[in-house]
Scaffold this motif. Structure first.
Motif: not given
Length: 405
Positions: A213-226
Motif C-alpha cells: 500500500g506504500l505507493q497508493g498512500y504516496a499517491l493519496a498524500r501527493a494529491a492532497a498536497a496538490r
C-alpha cells in the motif's frame, strides 16, 4: 539540505501534537523557528518550544524589534506550517489580518504555506470557515482537510488534527516540488486505491498478495498536497491515514469494487494502485479447514473476480475523467514487461498505465520504485528509481496535463 521551517501553532488543544511534528523536523536536520500564538501558550508553554527547537520563542512583534521579526521570519522561511490552525487563525489568514507575530509572518511569507486545521466539526463545517478555506486555497495555500475521530470531550467527527507524521510527509512532498509548485489539483476530486485484497478460505486463512500500500498512500498524500479532495480506498493496509485524505477500508476484491465504483461517480480521476486478487474461492468454509490424516491437501476451486479497472474504464461514471491503472509484471515467454504492459493498457481501456517490473519481489514493501508510465495515445514516460512520492508526483503531472488539454 537544511530547510528553514517556520512552525506556527495556534490556540487549540491539538497544540500538544505539534511537539511531535517539531521533533520530526529537527531530527531530520531542519532549522525550525516556532511561532505560537498567545492562546497556544495556554496549552504548551514557551520553554517546551524553546527546548525542542533550540531557539527562543516569542509571540509578540515587539520583541527584538531591531531585527524586525514580523517581516524577517516570513521572508527567510522555506516553508511555513501552522499546526493546529484554528478557525480563528484561518479567518485572520484569509482576510489578511496581522495582530501578532504569526499572522504577520503569514503575510510576509513568499514560500509554500501549509495549514493543518483542527477544530470541532461544527466549526469546520460552518459556511464562514469553508469560505475562508476556499479563499486560502485559491491563493495557493495548502489547507489540509482535518481527520475524523475523537475530538475534545466525548465528541466524534471531522476536525481532528491529522497524524503529525503524515503532516510531516505532506510538507516534505510540498518542498520536493519547489517554491513554484502549483495547486494544480485544487478543487478536483480524485480516488486512489491502495494495498492488496484478501479472499477468505476459512475463518483464519485467505488468498492474498504482497502489496504493502506504500505507493497508493504516496499517491493519496501527493494529491492532497496538490489541493485535491482525495478518497483513499485502502485494502488491508496498516499505515497511518495520509493527512487530509478520506479513507475507506475494505478487505476483499468485491468490497474494493463496491467502494471504488461508488466513489467514481463524482471523481475527476481514479488511480487504481491497489492489487486486487484475480481469483476467489467459489466457497468459503465456515470452520477452519483441517489437515487430512493421510497427508493429502484439499482441492480449492477458484472463480474469477471482477475486473475493476476495465469496468470503470469502460463505463465512465463521469465524462472526461482520467483513469490510471497499475501493472505489476515480471515478463515471460509471451513478452517483455513493457510488451505485456502495452497489451494490458489496450485491454483495460484506461488512459494511463504505470508498469512496474516486480521480478524477484522488487517494489513490494520498498520505499523506492521505478516505472514506465504508458498512455493510451502512445507516449511513454520513464521514471528512474527514486522515492514512491517522486513517482506519485510524475503520475499526477500526467493526470493534470490531461485536465488542461
Amino acid at each position: 539540505m537544511t530547510v528553514r521551517v517556520v512552525l506556527g501553532v495556534s490556540g487549540g488543544i491539538a497544540a500538544y501534537k505539534a511537539c511531535e511534528l517539531l521533533r520530526r523536523f529537527t531530527e531530520s536536520g531542519h532549522d525550525v523557528t516556532v511561532v505560537p500564538t498567545a492562546a497556544a501558550l495556554e496549552f504548551v508553554g514557551a520553554p517546551t518550544w524553546a527546548a525542542l527547537s533550540g531557539k527562543p520563542v516569542s509571540t509578540e512583534v515587539w520583541a527584538d524589534v531591531h531585527e524586525v521579526p514580523h517581516v524577517r521570519i516570513g521572508q527567510q522561511a522555506d516553508v511555513v506550517v501552522v499546526a493546529p490552525a484554528t478557525a480563528d487563525l484561518l479567518a485572520k489568514a484569509a482576510h489578511g489580518l496581522a495582530d501578532d507575530l504569526l499572522t504577520n509572518t503569514l503575510l510576509t511569507a513568499r514560500c509554500p504555506v501549509v495549514l493543518a486545521p483542527a477544530m470541532h466539526t461544527e466549526m469546520w463545517d460552518h459556511p464562514a470557515t469553508q469560505a475562508n478555506v476556499a479563499t486560502l486555497r485559491a491563493r495557493g495555500v495548502v489547507v489540509i482537510d482535518p481527520a475524523e475521530g475523537r475530538l475534545t470531550g466525548a465528541d466524534i467527527g471531522k476536525g481532528r488534527l491529522p497524524d503529525p507524521v503524515e503532516i510531516f510527509e505532506l510538507v516534505l512532498g510540498v518542498l520536493d516540488r519547489g517554491p513554484e509548485a502549483s495547486q494544480d489539483l485544487a478543487g478536483r476530486k480524485v480516488v486512489v486505491s491502495a494495498g492488496g485484497t484478501r479472499e477468505p478460505l476459512d475463518p483464519v486463512r485467505f488468498l492474498g498478495n504482497r502489496s504493502s500500500g506504500l505507493q497508493g498512500y504516496a499517491l493519496a498524500r501527493a494529491a492532497a498536497a496538490r489541493g485535491a479532495h482525495v478518497t483513499l480506498v485502502s485494502a488491508n493496509v496498516t499505515l497511518p491515514d495520509p493527512a487530509g485524505v478520506s479513507v475507506v477500508r475494505v478487505e476483499t476484491t468485491a468490497q474494493l469494487r463496491e467502494a471504488v465504483v461508488a466513489a467514481t461517480s463524482t471523481a475527476d480521476a481514479v488511480v487504481m494502485a491497489a492489487a486486487p486478487a484475480d481469483f476467489r474461492p467459489t466457497s468459503v468454509s465456515d470452520a477452519k479447514i483441517k489437515k487430512a490424516g493421510d497427508g493429502s491437501a484439499p482441492a480449492i476451486e477458484l472463480e474469477q473476480n471482477p475486473d475493476i479497472l476495465a469496468e470503470i474504464s469502460r463505463e465512465r461514471a463521469r465524462p472526461g475523467s482520467v483513469i490510471v491503472g497499475f501493472a505489476a509484471e515480471t515478463g515471460d515467454d509471451t513478452g517483455s514487461v513493457l510488451e505485456l504492459g502495452r497489451a494490458k493498457l489496450a485491454r483495460k481501456g484506461c488512459d494511463l498505465l504505470v508498469v512496474n517490473d516486480v521480478s524477484g519481489g522488487a517494489v513490494f514493501g520498498s520505499a523506492d520504485n521505478e516505472a514506465v508510465v504508458l498512455s493510451a495515445d502512445g507516449d511513454a514516460v520513464d521514471v528512474p528509481r527514486g522515492s514512491k512520492s517522486a513517482l506519485a508526483h510524475v503520475i499526477w503531472d500526467q493526470v493534470a496535463r490531461r485536465f488542461a488539454d
